[in-house]
Design a protein around this motif. Structure first.
Motif, PDB file in Angstrom:
ATOM      1  N   SER A 239       0.830  -1.208   0.000  1.00 43.57           N
ATOM      2  CA  SER A 239       0.000   0.000   0.000  1.00 43.57           C
ATOM      3  C   SER A 239       0.858   1.248   0.000  1.00 43.57           C
ATOM      4  CB  SER A 239      -0.916   0.015   1.229  1.00 43.57           C
ATOM      5  OG  SER A 239      -1.755  -1.132   1.272  1.00 43.57           O
ATOM      6  N   ILE A 240       0.258   2.348  -0.463  1.00 41.22           N
ATOM      7  CA  ILE A 240       0.919   3.652  -0.450  1.00 41.22           C
ATOM      8  C   ILE A 240      -0.025   4.651   0.215  1.00 41.22           C
ATOM      9  CG2 ILE A 240       2.022   5.476  -1.802  1.00 41.22           C
ATOM     10  CD1 ILE A 240       2.402   3.459  -4.065  1.00 41.22           C
ATOM     11  N   LEU A 241       0.510   5.437   1.140  1.00 40.35           N
ATOM     12  CA  LEU A 241      -0.270   6.400   1.912  1.00 40.35           C
ATOM     13  C   LEU A 241       0.345   7.786   1.801  1.00 40.35           C
ATOM     14  CD1 LEU A 241      -2.411   7.049   4.200  1.00 40.35           C
ATOM     15  CD2 LEU A 241      -0.581   6.495   5.826  1.00 40.35           C
ATOM     16  N   LEU A 242      -0.482   8.777   1.495  1.00 44.84           N
ATOM     17  CA  LEU A 242      -0.069  10.173   1.625  1.00 44.84           C
ATOM     18  C   LEU A 242      -0.453  10.611   3.032  1.00 44.84           C
ATOM     19  CD1 LEU A 242       1.069  12.795   0.529  1.00 44.84           C
ATOM     20  CD2 LEU A 242      -1.176  13.309  -0.455  1.00 44.84           C
ATOM     21  N   PHE A 243       0.566  10.912   3.831  1.00 43.97           N
ATOM     22  CA  PHE A 243       0.338  11.173   5.252  1.00 43.97           C
ATOM     23  C   PHE A 243       0.890  12.541   5.634  1.00 43.97           C
ATOM     24  CE2 PHE A 243       1.604  10.810   9.781  1.00 43.97           C
ATOM     25  CZ  PHE A 243       0.362  10.483  10.315  1.00 43.97           C
ATOM     26  N   GLY A 244       0.076  13.301   6.360  1.00 41.54           N
ATOM     27  CA  GLY A 244       0.527  14.601   6.819  1.00 41.54           C
ATOM     28  C   GLY A 244      -0.129  14.994   8.130  1.00 41.54           C
ATOM     29  N   PHE A 245       0.448  15.984   8.771  1.00 40.20           N
ATOM     30  CA  PHE A 245      -0.199  16.571   9.950  1.00 40.20           C
ATOM     31  C   PHE A 245       0.331  17.988  10.136  1.00 40.20           C
ATOM     32  CE2 PHE A 245       3.313  13.882  11.379  1.00 40.20           C
ATOM     33  CZ  PHE A 245       4.042  14.698  12.228  1.00 40.20           C
ATOM     34  N   ALA A 246      -0.508  18.843  10.722  1.00 39.04           N
ATOM     35  CA  ALA A 246      -0.153  20.250  10.887  1.00 39.04           C
ATOM     36  C   ALA A 246      -1.085  20.901  11.889  1.00 39.04           C
ATOM     37  CB  ALA A 246      -0.243  20.974   9.547  1.00 39.04           C
ATOM     38  N   THR A 247      -0.617  22.010  12.454  1.00 36.51           N
ATOM     39  CA  THR A 247      -1.470  22.815  13.331  1.00 36.51           C
ATOM     40  C   THR A 247      -2.466  23.593  12.480  1.00 36.51           C
ATOM     41  OG1 THR A 247       0.385  23.085  14.871  1.00 36.51           O
ATOM     42  CG2 THR A 247      -1.490  24.590  15.122  1.00 36.51           C
ATOM     43  N   PRO A 248      -3.766  23.496  12.757  1.00 41.98           N
ATOM     44  CA  PRO A 248      -4.748  24.256  11.963  1.00 41.98           C
ATOM     45  C   PRO A 248      -4.583  25.756  12.177  1.00 41.98           C
ATOM     46  CG  PRO A 248      -5.807  23.227  13.865  1.00 41.98           C
ATOM     47  CD  PRO A 248      -4.408  22.697  13.820  1.00 41.98           C
ATOM     48  N   PHE A 249      -4.869  26.532  11.125  1.00 40.20           N
ATOM     49  CA  PHE A 249      -4.766  27.990  11.224  1.00 40.20           C
ATOM     50  C   PHE A 249      -5.990  28.599  11.904  1.00 40.20           C
ATOM     51  CE2 PHE A 249      -2.283  27.811   6.958  1.00 40.20           C
ATOM     52  CZ  PHE A 249      -1.187  27.297   7.615  1.00 40.20           C
ATOM     53  N   GLU A 250      -7.157  27.962  11.703  1.00 36.85           N
ATOM     54  CA  GLU A 250      -8.421  28.455  12.257  1.00 36.85           C
ATOM     55  C   GLU A 250      -8.684  29.899  11.823  1.00 36.85           C
ATOM     56  OE1 GLU A 250      -8.133  27.652  16.450  1.00 36.85           O
ATOM     57  OE2 GLU A 250      -8.553  25.505  16.171  1.00 36.85           O
ATOM     58  N   GLU A 251      -8.502  30.134  10.522  1.00 35.78           N
ATOM     59  CA  GLU A 251      -8.786  31.432   9.910  1.00 35.78           C
ATOM     60  C   GLU A 251      -9.863  31.259   8.849  1.00 35.78           C
ATOM     61  OE1 GLU A 251      -4.244  33.297  10.201  1.00 35.78           O
ATOM     62  OE2 GLU A 251      -5.048  32.696   8.257  1.00 35.78           O
ATOM     63  N   PRO A 252     -10.570  32.338   8.485  1.00 35.27           N
ATOM     64  CA  PRO A 252     -11.547  32.242   7.395  1.00 35.27           C
ATOM     65  C   PRO A 252     -10.851  31.828   6.097  1.00 35.27           C
ATOM     66  CG  PRO A 252     -11.774  34.328   8.566  1.00 35.27           C
ATOM     67  CD  PRO A 252     -10.510  33.689   9.068  1.00 35.27           C
ATOM     68  N   VAL A 253     -11.513  30.976   5.323  1.00 37.81           N
ATOM     69  CA  VAL A 253     -10.964  30.532   4.041  1.00 37.81           C
ATOM     70  C   VAL A 253     -11.994  30.833   2.951  1.00 37.81           C
ATOM     71  CG1 VAL A 253     -10.162  28.573   2.672  1.00 37.81           C
ATOM     72  CG2 VAL A 253      -9.582  28.722   5.106  1.00 37.81           C
ATOM     73  N   VAL A 254     -11.573  31.615   1.962  1.00 35.92           N
ATOM     74  CA  VAL A 254     -12.406  31.882   0.794  1.00 35.92           C
ATOM     75  C   VAL A 254     -11.599  31.459  -0.430  1.00 35.92           C
ATOM     76  CG1 VAL A 254     -13.697  33.584  -0.538  1.00 35.92           C
ATOM     77  CG2 VAL A 254     -13.536  33.819   1.945  1.00 35.92           C
ATOM     78  N   ALA A 255     -12.070  30.425  -1.119  1.00 31.61           N
ATOM     79  CA  ALA A 255     -11.379  29.895  -2.299  1.00 31.61           C
ATOM     80  C   ALA A 255     -12.260  30.091  -3.526  1.00 31.61           C
ATOM     81  CB  ALA A 255     -11.063  28.417  -2.098  1.00 31.61           C
ATOM     82  N   ARG A 256     -11.684  30.691  -4.538  1.00 31.08           N
ATOM     83  CA  ARG A 256     -12.380  30.866  -5.810  1.00 31.08           C
ATOM     84  C   ARG A 256     -11.385  30.565  -6.922  1.00 31.08           C
ATOM     85  NH1 ARG A 256     -15.765  31.088  -2.588  1.00 31.08           N
ATOM     86  NH2 ARG A 256     -17.632  32.408  -2.437  1.00 31.08           N
ATOM     87  N   GLY A 257     -11.657  29.492  -7.675  1.00 31.07           N
ATOM     88  CA  GLY A 257     -10.739  29.126  -8.744  1.00 31.07           C
ATOM     89  C   GLY A 257      -9.343  28.873  -8.194  1.00 31.07           C
ATOM     90  N   PRO A 258      -8.336  29.577  -8.735  1.00 26.94           N
ATOM     91  CA  PRO A 258      -6.941  29.310  -8.341  1.00 26.94           C
ATOM     92  C   PRO A 258      -6.465  30.122  -7.151  1.00 26.94           C
ATOM     93  CG  PRO A 258      -6.973  30.863 -10.146  1.00 26.94           C
ATOM     94  CD  PRO A 258      -8.422  30.541  -9.859  1.00 26.94           C
ATOM     95  N   PHE A 259      -7.346  30.904  -6.536  1.00 26.28           N
ATOM     96  CA  PHE A 259      -6.944  31.782  -5.442  1.00 26.28           C
ATOM     97  C   PHE A 259      -7.568  31.335  -4.123  1.00 26.28           C
ATOM     98  CE2 PHE A 259      -7.250  34.851  -9.182  1.00 26.28           C
ATOM     99  CZ  PHE A 259      -5.924  34.700  -9.523  1.00 26.28           C
ATOM    100  N   VAL A 260      -6.777  31.380  -3.047  1.00 27.71           N
ATOM    101  CA  VAL A 260      -7.248  30.997  -1.714  1.00 27.71           C
ATOM    102  C   VAL A 260      -6.875  32.122  -0.755  1.00 27.71           C
ATOM    103  CG1 VAL A 260      -7.217  29.280   0.121  1.00 27.71           C
ATOM    104  CG2 VAL A 260      -6.909  28.564  -2.253  1.00 27.71           C
ATOM    105  N   MET A 261      -7.883  32.871  -0.301  1.00 24.61           N
ATOM    106  CA  MET A 261      -7.637  34.034   0.544  1.00 24.61           C
ATOM    107  C   MET A 261      -8.521  33.965   1.789  1.00 24.61           C
ATOM    108  SD  MET A 261      -5.231  35.362  -1.273  1.00 24.61           S
ATOM    109  CE  MET A 261      -4.957  36.931  -0.448  1.00 24.61           C
ATOM    110  N   ASN A 262      -8.602  35.095   2.514  1.00 27.85           N
ATOM    111  CA  ASN A 262      -9.386  35.129   3.750  1.00 27.85           C
ATOM    112  C   ASN A 262     -10.700  35.881   3.614  1.00 27.85           C
ATOM    113  OD1 ASN A 262      -6.195  35.456   4.899  1.00 27.85           O
ATOM    114  ND2 ASN A 262      -7.428  33.810   5.749  1.00 27.85           N
TER     115      ASN A 262
END
Length: 284
Positions: A239-262
């Motif tokens: 098997s192959i697994l993509l594995f990650g972990f991180a501290t969440p930002f807990e900020e507003p996320v607005v994504a439209r097309g190729p842009f990801v802002m607040n």
């Protein structure tokens, strides 16, 4: 052991003749902060004299792309002057930051000869304070990415960022994004402790894994609660697994097309800046 909140099946989203599955975002899962998007292209075999990958010039702002080339290759070019061809086993990390234009296509050799192709692209959010950082790109071939092994040597980890199994990853990051590709032999076992303050990204690329007593099949993503540090992973087959972990930002996320802002205002500004040429000009 850490509880599983829900298991999400990747949705079938072909792009022309490119086989594509996506487990995030979907109707059931918008994001696992700060992991915001994943496309799994392939596996498939391209014939001779093919058109290759279809991702011609397009802009990004406010996020990072991490591209894992399991099979095939990617020819990268961007408006910051970077270009490379990264082959099987390699990884690309692009910080879009304040904005740039890039293209991700297949090399001339791959288009001529064809062959196996399997590629994953993960989008990682940037916190508000870094969204307008200077754009950056690094592409590394397989041999430049550190590896580590489990105690029984049945799990091989390709360590992309952060630190895993005591080994430091290949890429420096703005935040504590920890990413690895894990390759399990059949009957392999791996025990991990991930702080409950971290969100886990757990996507089975190939095969069949059991984590904390729950089966996760290929092209499925496990969404975890943050209630316990312990993970017990076992492989029913190779098997192959993509594995990650991180501290969440807990900020507003607005994504439209190729842009990801607040905010929507920042999204509108991104489109205006792109149209005004502030993300660079594309030259063939």
């Amino acid at each position: 052991m850490r509880s599983i909140k829900k298991i999400h099946q990747a949705e079938w989203r072909p792009i022309g003749d490119l086989v594509t599955y996506s487990p995030i975002p979907t109707a059931s899962l918008q994001m696992i902060d700060p992991f915001i998007f994943l496309n799994h292209h392939g596996p498939q075999v391209y014939p001779e004299n093919n058109n290759g990958l279809p991702f011609g010039p397009h802009p990004h702002r406010g996020m990072e792309t991490v591209t894992f080339i399991l099979d095939g290759d990617i020819a990268h070019k961007d408006s910051g002057g970077h270009s490379s061809v990264i082959e099987s086993g390699g990884v690309q990390w692009m910080t879009a930051g304040s904005g740039l234009i890039h293209a991700e296509v297949s090399s001339e050799e791959f288009k001529k000869k064809g062959g196996d192709l399997e590629i994953l692209q993960l989008w990682v959010n940037l916190p508000a304070k870094h969204k307008m950082a200077e754009p950056k790109y690094i592409g590394l071939q397989k041999d430049a990415i550190p590896v580590a092994f489990s105690e029984d040597k049945k799990v091989k980890a390709q360590i992309v960022s952060g630190e895993f199994l005591g080994v430091k990853g290949a890429f420096e990051t703005f935040t504590d994004i920890n990413l690895s590709t894990l390759f399990f032999e059949a009957d392999a076992n791996l025990e991990l402790e991930i702080p409950v303050t971290k969100n886990i990204f757990f996507y089975v690329i190939k095969g069949n894994l059991e984590v904390n007593g729950t089966e996760i099949k290929e092209r499925h993503l496990a969404e975890f609660k943050n209630d316990d540090p312990k993970l017990q992973i076992s492989a029913k087959e190779e098997s192959i697994l993509l594995f990650g972990f991180a501290t969440p930002f807990e900020e507003p996320v607005v994504a439209r097309g190729p842009f990801v802002m607040n905010s929507m205002q920042e999204i509108e500004e991104a489109y205006q800046d792109f149209q005004a040429g502030k993300m660079g000009r594309w030259t063939e």
